[in-house]
Design an enzyme around this catalytic site. Sequence first.
Site, PDB file in Angstrom:
ATOM      1  N   SER A   1      50.645  45.634  24.331  1.00 13.85           N
ATOM      2  CA  SER A   1      50.075  46.260  25.506  1.00 13.85           C
ATOM      3  C   SER A   1      48.747  46.960  25.221  1.00 13.85           C
ATOM      4  O   SER A   1      48.030  47.341  26.142  1.00 13.85           O
ATOM      5  CB  SER A   1      51.071  47.283  26.076  1.00 13.85           C
ATOM      6  OG  SER A   1      51.355  48.306  25.135  1.00 13.85           O
TER       7      SER A   1
ATOM      8  N   LYS B   1      44.068  54.364  23.604  1.00 13.32           N
ATOM      9  CA  LYS B   1      44.798  53.724  24.691  1.00 13.32           C
ATOM     10  C   LYS B   1      45.133  54.770  25.757  1.00 13.32           C
ATOM     11  O   LYS B   1      45.478  55.913  25.408  1.00 13.32           O
ATOM     12  CB  LYS B   1      46.065  53.108  24.098  1.00 13.32           C
ATOM     13  CG  LYS B   1      46.947  52.308  25.013  1.00 13.32           C
ATOM     14  CD  LYS B   1      48.099  51.739  24.181  1.00 13.32           C
ATOM     15  CE  LYS B   1      49.046  50.882  24.982  1.00 13.32           C
ATOM     16  NZ  LYS B   1      50.122  50.317  24.117  1.00 13.32           N
TER      17      LYS B   1
ATOM     18  N   SER C   1      53.107  46.052  20.327  1.00 14.13           N
ATOM     19  CA  SER C   1      51.875  46.307  21.077  1.00 14.13           C
ATOM     20  C   SER C   1      50.681  46.665  20.208  1.00 14.13           C
ATOM     21  O   SER C   1      49.540  46.590  20.658  1.00 14.13           O
ATOM     22  CB  SER C   1      52.112  47.430  22.092  1.00 14.13           C
ATOM     23  OG  SER C   1      53.023  47.016  23.088  1.00 14.13           O
TER      24      SER C   1
END
Length: 608
Positions: free
Chosen positions: A152, A78, A176
């Site tokens: 996320s 990420k 997330s």
Amino acid sequence: MTISTLADWHSRYADGVQTPRTALHSLHGELTNDDPAWIHIITGPELDAQLDALETLLDNAGGDRSALPLYGVPFAVKDNIDVAGLPTTAACPDYAYTPTRSAAAVERLQAAGAILLGKTNLDQFATGLVGTRSPYGAVPNAFDPTYISGGSSSGSASVVARGLVAFALGTDTAGSGRVPAGFNNLVGVKATCGAISTRGVVPACRSLDCVSIFALDMADAEYLRTVLTAFDTEDAYSRAQPAQAPAGMANTATPRLGIPAEPEFYGDEAARQAFEASVAQWQAAGAEIVALDFTPFQEAAALLYQGPWVAERYAAVGAFIDAHPDAADPVVADIITGGRKPSAVDAFGAQYALAALKRQADALIESVDALLVPTAPSIYRQDEIAAEPVALNSRLGTYTNFVNLLDYCALALPGGFRGDGLPAGITLIAPAWHDARLAALGARWQNHQPWPLGTGERLASQLATPASADPAPQMIRVAVVGAHLRGMPLNWQLTERDAVFVEQTETAPEYRLLALAGTTPPKPGLIRGADGASIQVELWDVPIEAFGSFVALIPAPLGIGTLQLADGREVKGFICEGWAAESARDVTAFGGWRAYIADQNAKANDHG
């Protein structure tokens, strides 16, 4: 594109069909910059530099690939996780910087031989559970692009689900690392807070942030968790795993799972039916389901965004947003700048309220082996999120927001598919440092209800722990053959010591199985000899500190020695002194103790 697990990549290189250089350049060539899951794909020269470093690592290991357990395995991270030499944007181009050092988690993966292919999209500054709050574009659901991917860690989930990499790292503060796993048919690991270092991660709520793992099956997920779990003196929030951390399920035969007495699905009938089906499957797998009042968990969850913890987000990036008001997504900016409002008094008041709720919540969670919840109560289309970006996002955190606040660990699992064809995720939750116990439950679920790997059709293996995986450093692997097998009368001697079931396999084809005379309960003995056969055994990992007390329970003529398995591995296991064969019955022809006992029971019933 072939969806490949760690075992698949290991086999590819072991067979000599491909090398990391040929395989990964081929895979790299299929990645495209117009895929919204990616923010940055490495260049060909950057890939070659990693492959050169991998060859150096292998040379330093004397050519022994086993010293590099992730040798040549592709992964992604990420883009709020630092990689040396690559920009970190946190999905905000104006915030971008280029670190000179990688995050601790990336360093550990690359030291184990893994190869990074790129950095993935996210809800900006890791603020959101939807996967749509990014100037790089919304990441669509891997199964239906009209739906959200979840966030996320949206991009990381997407690239694993579609087989672009074998695994990926995300982060998890309020769900997330779990919601995107649930929406994309993946395993999502949210380890105990501090177990995996967050050094080199752009903070959201630093005291709650975790690095999370997206994987295709339980074997990969648990192996990666063990690789990444390590105390980091450079991370103020890193925690050393306690020596007495629970190693496996205390009650393997009948785990107790706590579910919400009144689960909330916000009118989503497909989600309700999918969760009820998963609960029924857990019962079929032997679990006891216990309905719990989830009020303390729900009230703790409300504190995360309705309380002062949003001030932590402002502490992390608020100064940047104040200085660059047009650089941030409007919804993200509104949430983060709301962190200016709480006072120190508010913060202490919330801490007191959380402590009281944790006392209540701990009493509930300690009454079961784990909580079992829907990963999310519903899933929404992208246009629905655009119309109600805050309210619907809040709903998605119903079963995730409280976990980090209460210092719990969690494991998101594929829970089958809804009536509309979208993935339905379930999540197991347990107290801190019960990660291995959750993994044992996850393996049980995979064995009972194997799921398709990502968006592919191939099912996750029913052998949830790969045969090549070594036991954890604090464990001893033991082969059991008779009364200690699952469901047999002495299995409790293993489970009460937190031993973990690994797999069912067979010995090398040179053992004789004897039914010993005068033993209660009936016990077998294994004797090695030229006229033997392969005998069915189970492998269990026993905590080192409990091994001595386990061995002390073993009566003569039995003992613990070294057994050879059919695949050539050697493990500790039950053996028998040769003199016992004189009075024992040779039952080798049955191939295992279960078959022999079943035969004896059938004969007893016939004569009953």
